[in-house]
Every structure is written in C-alpha cells, then in structure tokens.
Scaffold this motif. Structure first.
Motif, mmCIF file in Angstrom:
data_model
loop_
_atom_site.group_PDB
_atom_site.id
_atom_site.type_symbol
_atom_site.label_atom_id
_atom_site.label_comp_id
_atom_site.label_asym_id
_atom_site.label_seq_id
_atom_site.Cartn_x
_atom_site.Cartn_y
_atom_site.Cartn_z
ATOM 1 N N PHE A 146 49.708 10.525 32.512
ATOM 2 C CA PHE A 146 48.757 10.181 31.453
ATOM 3 C C PHE A 146 48.534 11.357 30.511
ATOM 4 O O PHE A 146 48.598 11.211 29.276
ATOM 5 N N PHE A 147 48.261 12.524 31.072
ATOM 6 C CA PHE A 147 47.943 13.664 30.214
ATOM 7 C C PHE A 147 49.187 14.219 29.506
ATOM 8 O O PHE A 147 49.064 14.781 28.416
ATOM 9 N N GLY B 95 48.053 15.474 21.252
ATOM 10 C CA GLY B 95 46.765 15.927 21.759
ATOM 11 C C GLY B 95 46.779 17.396 22.158
ATOM 12 O O GLY B 95 47.801 17.919 22.612
ATOM 13 N N VAL B 96 45.643 18.027 22.001
ATOM 14 C CA VAL B 96 45.469 19.421 22.389
ATOM 15 C C VAL B 96 44.762 19.463 23.734
ATOM 16 O O VAL B 96 43.678 18.894 23.896
ATOM 17 N N LEU B 97 45.362 20.134 24.717
ATOM 18 C CA LEU B 97 44.801 20.268 26.050
ATOM 19 C C LEU B 97 44.309 21.699 26.234
ATOM 20 O O LEU B 97 44.988 22.646 25.822
ATOM 21 N N ARG B 98 43.144 21.836 26.860
ATOM 22 C CA ARG B 98 42.517 23.146 26.986
ATOM 23 C C ARG B 98 42.011 23.330 28.420
ATOM 24 O O ARG B 98 41.757 22.362 29.129
ATOM 25 N N TYR B 99 41.869 24.589 28.826
ATOM 26 C CA TYR B 99 41.440 24.913 30.190
ATOM 27 C C TYR B 99 40.255 25.867 30.146
ATOM 28 O O TYR B 99 40.256 26.845 29.404
ATOM 29 N N VAL B 100 39.221 25.557 30.959
ATOM 30 C CA VAL B 100 38.024 26.381 31.034
ATOM 31 C C VAL B 100 37.870 26.847 32.480
ATOM 32 O O VAL B 100 37.522 26.061 33.374
ATOM 33 N N LYS B 101 38.119 28.127 32.732
ATOM 34 C CA LYS B 101 38.175 28.659 34.092
ATOM 35 C C LYS B 101 36.860 28.536 34.858
ATOM 36 O O LYS B 101 36.855 28.387 36.090
ATOM 37 N N ILE C 46 47.909 26.402 34.988
ATOM 38 C CA ILE C 46 48.555 27.718 34.920
ATOM 39 C C ILE C 46 48.054 28.448 33.684
ATOM 40 O O ILE C 46 48.138 27.948 32.565
ATOM 41 N N ASP C 47 47.507 29.644 33.901
ATOM 42 C CA ASP C 47 46.833 30.364 32.820
ATOM 43 C C ASP C 47 47.744 30.670 31.641
ATOM 44 O O ASP C 47 47.319 30.656 30.494
ATOM 45 N N ASN C 48 49.014 30.957 31.922
ATOM 46 C CA ASN C 48 49.911 31.384 30.837
ATOM 47 C C ASN C 48 50.689 30.232 30.220
ATOM 48 O O ASN C 48 51.635 30.456 29.464
ATOM 49 N N GLU C 49 50.322 29.010 30.571
ATOM 50 C CA GLU C 49 51.018 27.855 30.005
ATOM 51 C C GLU C 49 50.426 27.530 28.629
ATOM 52 O O GLU C 49 49.273 27.126 28.521
ATOM 53 N N ASN C 50 51.215 27.715 27.599
ATOM 54 C CA ASN C 50 50.731 27.500 26.233
ATOM 55 C C ASN C 50 51.849 26.890 25.383
ATOM 56 O O ASN C 50 52.866 27.522 25.165
ATOM 57 N N PRO C 51 51.702 25.670 24.888
ATOM 58 C CA PRO C 51 50.509 24.836 25.079
ATOM 59 C C PRO C 51 50.486 24.191 26.464
ATOM 60 O O PRO C 51 51.523 24.035 27.100
ATOM 61 N N ILE C 52 49.288 23.813 26.889
ATOM 62 C CA ILE C 52 49.156 23.057 28.134
ATOM 63 C C ILE C 52 49.722 21.661 27.891
ATOM 64 O O ILE C 52 49.401 21.020 26.891
ATOM 65 N N LYS C 53 50.543 21.183 28.827
ATOM 66 C CA LYS C 53 51.258 19.927 28.603
ATOM 67 C C LYS C 53 50.757 18.773 29.468
ATOM 68 O O LYS C 53 51.050 17.617 29.173
ATOM 69 N N THR C 54 50.036 19.079 30.527
ATOM 70 C CA THR C 54 49.517 17.992 31.364
ATOM 71 C C THR C 54 48.319 18.513 32.160
ATOM 72 O O THR C 54 47.942 19.682 32.030
ATOM 73 N N GLY C 55 47.717 17.631 32.949
ATOM 74 C CA GLY C 55 46.534 18.022 33.707
ATOM 75 C C GLY C 55 46.253 17.032 34.814
ATOM 76 O O GLY C 55 47.151 16.337 35.301
ATOM 77 N N TYR C 56 44.982 16.921 35.202
ATOM 78 C CA TYR C 56 44.588 16.121 36.352
ATOM 79 C C TYR C 56 43.190 15.564 36.105
ATOM 80 O O TYR C 56 42.441 16.058 35.255
ATOM 81 N N THR C 57 42.838 14.528 36.867
ATOM 82 C CA THR C 57 41.538 13.880 36.683
ATOM 83 C C THR C 57 40.486 14.374 37.670
ATOM 84 O O THR C 57 39.363 13.858 37.662
ATOM 85 N N PHE D 143 40.159 20.751 30.886
ATOM 86 C CA PHE D 143 40.202 20.782 32.338
ATOM 87 C C PHE D 143 39.487 22.013 32.874
ATOM 88 O O PHE D 143 39.447 23.058 32.228
ATOM 89 N N GLY D 144 38.939 21.876 34.048
ATOM 90 C CA GLY D 144 38.400 23.001 34.798
ATOM 91 C C GLY D 144 39.033 23.017 36.169
ATOM 92 O O GLY D 144 39.703 22.058 36.575
ATOM 93 N N PRO D 145 38.842 24.092 36.926
ATOM 94 C CA PRO D 145 39.429 24.163 38.267
ATOM 95 C C PRO D 145 38.696 23.296 39.282
ATOM 96 O O PRO D 145 37.474 23.147 39.213
ATOM 97 N N SER D 146 39.459 22.728 40.184
ATOM 98 C CA SER D 146 38.909 22.051 41.351
ATOM 99 C C SER D 146 39.235 22.942 42.545
ATOM 100 O O SER D 146 40.398 23.066 42.940
ATOM 101 N N GLU D 147 38.224 23.568 43.103
ATOM 102 C CA GLU D 147 38.426 24.562 44.144
ATOM 103 C C GLU D 147 38.157 23.960 45.523
ATOM 104 O O GLU D 147 37.099 23.397 45.773
ATOM 105 N N ALA D 148 39.157 24.086 46.379
ATOM 106 C CA ALA D 148 39.064 23.533 47.733
ATOM 107 C C ALA D 148 38.131 24.359 48.598
ATOM 108 O O ALA D 148 38.091 25.586 48.496
ATOM 109 N N ARG D 149 37.397 23.668 49.458
ATOM 110 C CA ARG D 149 36.557 24.296 50.454
ATOM 111 C C ARG D 149 37.023 23.802 51.825
ATOM 112 O O ARG D 149 37.019 22.605 52.101
ATOM 113 N N TYR D 150 37.455 24.745 52.670
ATOM 114 C CA TYR D 150 38.067 24.400 53.950
ATOM 115 C C TYR D 150 37.114 24.643 55.123
ATOM 116 O O TYR D 150 36.259 25.533 55.065
ATOM 117 N N ASP D 151 37.308 23.878 56.185
ATOM 118 C CA ASP D 151 36.617 24.158 57.439
ATOM 119 C C ASP D 151 37.205 25.416 58.073
ATOM 120 O O ASP D 151 38.293 25.871 57.711
#
Length: 305
Positions: A189-190, A198-204, A147-158, A121-129
């Motif tokens: 799902f995740f 499954g191993v879940l990973r995060y790339v900032k 969450i950066d300190n969540e180890n292991p990562i247990k879920t995510g988003y699409t 997963f990577g971040p989805s960053e909001a852009r506001y008006d």
C-alpha cells in the motif's frame, strides 16, 4: 504546528479477538494534544461476529473520548483497513495495532511532520518478557522502524502511521485483499502511495510500544516472518516496478549464498550468526515468489491474545 489551524484526526485500531485492544484505545485517549486538534478513535473489529463490541461499549461508557466501533468481518486485515479508509471522515487517519500502546506525545509528534507529507511513520518498539532468547532481543526482530538513510522513503507499515486521506482518495489507494491473510498489505500500500507521488516521512520520537506475545518469541515464528517479509518486498516491486523486481530476483541467489557464508563464519557469535541467517531467509522469501511458491499466510490462524 500552526497554532490556529484546526486539525481533525482519526486514530484507527483494527482488532481481532485481542483483549489488549482496551489498552491500545486507552493509550490513545490519554494523548497530550492541544485544543485545536480534534481527535476521534475508530475501532474496526475483523472477527466474524462483533466480539469486541461489548468490551468497547463498556469502555466508552467510562470515557469522554469520541470512540466509534465498526464491525468489518472477514478475518482479513485488508478488509479491516479498507473499512477504516471508508469510514474515517477526517483528512488525517492514523493507525496503530491492537497489541500496542502509544507514548503520550505520539500523535502530536506525527502531526508535527504532516506539512508536505502524505504518510508519516514512527517507530514501533518491541517490549520482550525476561525469558526471551538472547538472539531475539539482540536482533530486535519484532520492532518496526524506517531505515534512517533511506531517502526518499519508499514504503512503510501500519503499526505506527499517519496518512493524508485526501491523497489516498485522490489516487484510489486500497489495501490488497489478496494480502489480507499473508501480511505485507501495508508494505504494498505505502509503496503504491510513493509511486503515486506521495511523500513519506519518518519521525523517530513518535513512538508506540508493542508487548511481544510469547508465541512469537521462537525461531519458527521469526523465520516465518522474515520469509514472508521477503515475499512482500518482492511483491511490492512486482506489482509496481517490474525492472526493480527482476533486479532483486536475479541478485537474491547471490545474497542468500553470501548471508549463509557470513552466518556460518560468525557462528561463534549467536547474535551475529542469527542476524545474517534471518537476512538470508528474507532473500529466500524474495526468490520464492519468483519461482511460484505459495505466499505464506501469516494470519491464516489469528491469535486470541
């Protein structure tokens, strides 16, 4: 990445009556990728009629990218996501949303973390008006991050994800059709992927950006989203981890009370007060599932823009 290894990847974008789909697709076609990564794009149209087909045909006529269009009607996001699982022929399948745009190195950065992982997963960053209420931009309720300190990562988003389809097919993982109008289907799902080993990973720095529609920048929408997120969180455990489910259900009343007290105590600071209030709403959603409340259908009426 291994420079000599050929990698085939499909980027899927599920869409429903959003003109922004063209911008999302264009951001994927302009990814900076080495020659040994083979990219194709899959657009899944979830409308009752193939409403995005003509626009995509015009886009494809002007693009050299490999783009496939697939109609999966039903107004149910799980139908669209499952269609992607069925149609994609590559080992690696990435998802972004039709109101997002990917940064130029997004896909390369996700793929760089693929070894030993089954979902990245990577971040989805909001852009506001500019006219969005301060407490919303300060709380940044529309962005998605792990969450950066969540180890292991247990879920995510699409909204920004890369998955190993070999693993998904091995364990027969699917998006729950019952959650296709409520949302939370990706959370469940995740978590199922995690529970399958499954191993879940995060790339900032594998970033996508979402322009937040004005209709979503109000207290009603944010409250409903936090409530539904709490329901999805509870459902995740109810379906796959009953002991943890009962733990969060039994502790949720105390968390609700604590959040309400802190929100009231910090009323002088709207940013902090609203953050604690929304945290409490999340726990209300968690508790609501246990007492039999109807799951909030976030996508029962799908927006056009």
């Amino acid at each position: 990445m291994d420079g000599n290894e050929q990698i085939d990847v499909t980027v899927c974008i599920c869409t429903f009556r959003r003109p922004s789909i063209l911008g999302a697709v264009e951001s994927v076609t302009t990814q900076v990728l080495p020659d040994w990564i083979s990219l194709q794009i899959l657009v899944i149209d979830n409308d009752d009629t193939p409403s995005a087909q003509n626009a995509m045909a015009s886009f494809c006529a002007k693009s050299s990218a490999t783009i496939h269009y697939h109609h999966a009607p039903g107004r149910n996001i799980s139908i669209a996501r499952n269609a992607a699982l069925d149609v994609a022929s590559t080992r690696w399948l990435a998802f972004i949303d039709d109101d997002e745009s990917a940064s130029p190195m997004w896909l390369a950065k996700l793929l760089s973390a693929r070894v030993g992982a089954h979902a990245i997963f990577g971040p989805s960053e909001a852009r506001y008006d500019h006219n969005v209420p301060f407490w919303i931009t300060a709380g940044d309720y529309h962005s998605n991050r792990v969450i950066d300190n969540e180890n292991p990562i247990k879920t995510g988003y699409t909204s920004n994800a890369l998955i190993d389809m070999n693993f998904v097919r091995k364990f027969g993982l699917r998006f729950d059709l019952a959650l296709g109008r409520t949302g939370g289907e990706d959370t469940v799902f995740f978590y199922a992927l995690h529970r399958s080993g499954g191993v879940l990973r995060y790339v900032k720095d594998a970033i996508v950006f979402e322009h937040v529609a004005p209709s979503r920048t109000n207290i009603r929408w944010v409250t409903a989203r936090r409530y539904r997120a709490g329901q999805a969180y509870a459902m995740m455990f109810r379906n796959h981890n009953k002991p943890e489910y009962w733990r969060i259900v039994l502790t949720s009343p105390f968390k609700i009370a604590a959040c309400a007290c802190v929100s009231a105590a910090t009323a002088i600071s709207p940013k902090r007060a609203m953050w604690w209030l929304m945290r409490g709403i999340f726990h209300v959603g968690t508790l609501s599932l246990a007492i039999g409340a109807r799951v909030y259908e976030e996508y029962s009426v799908r927006p056009a823009g």
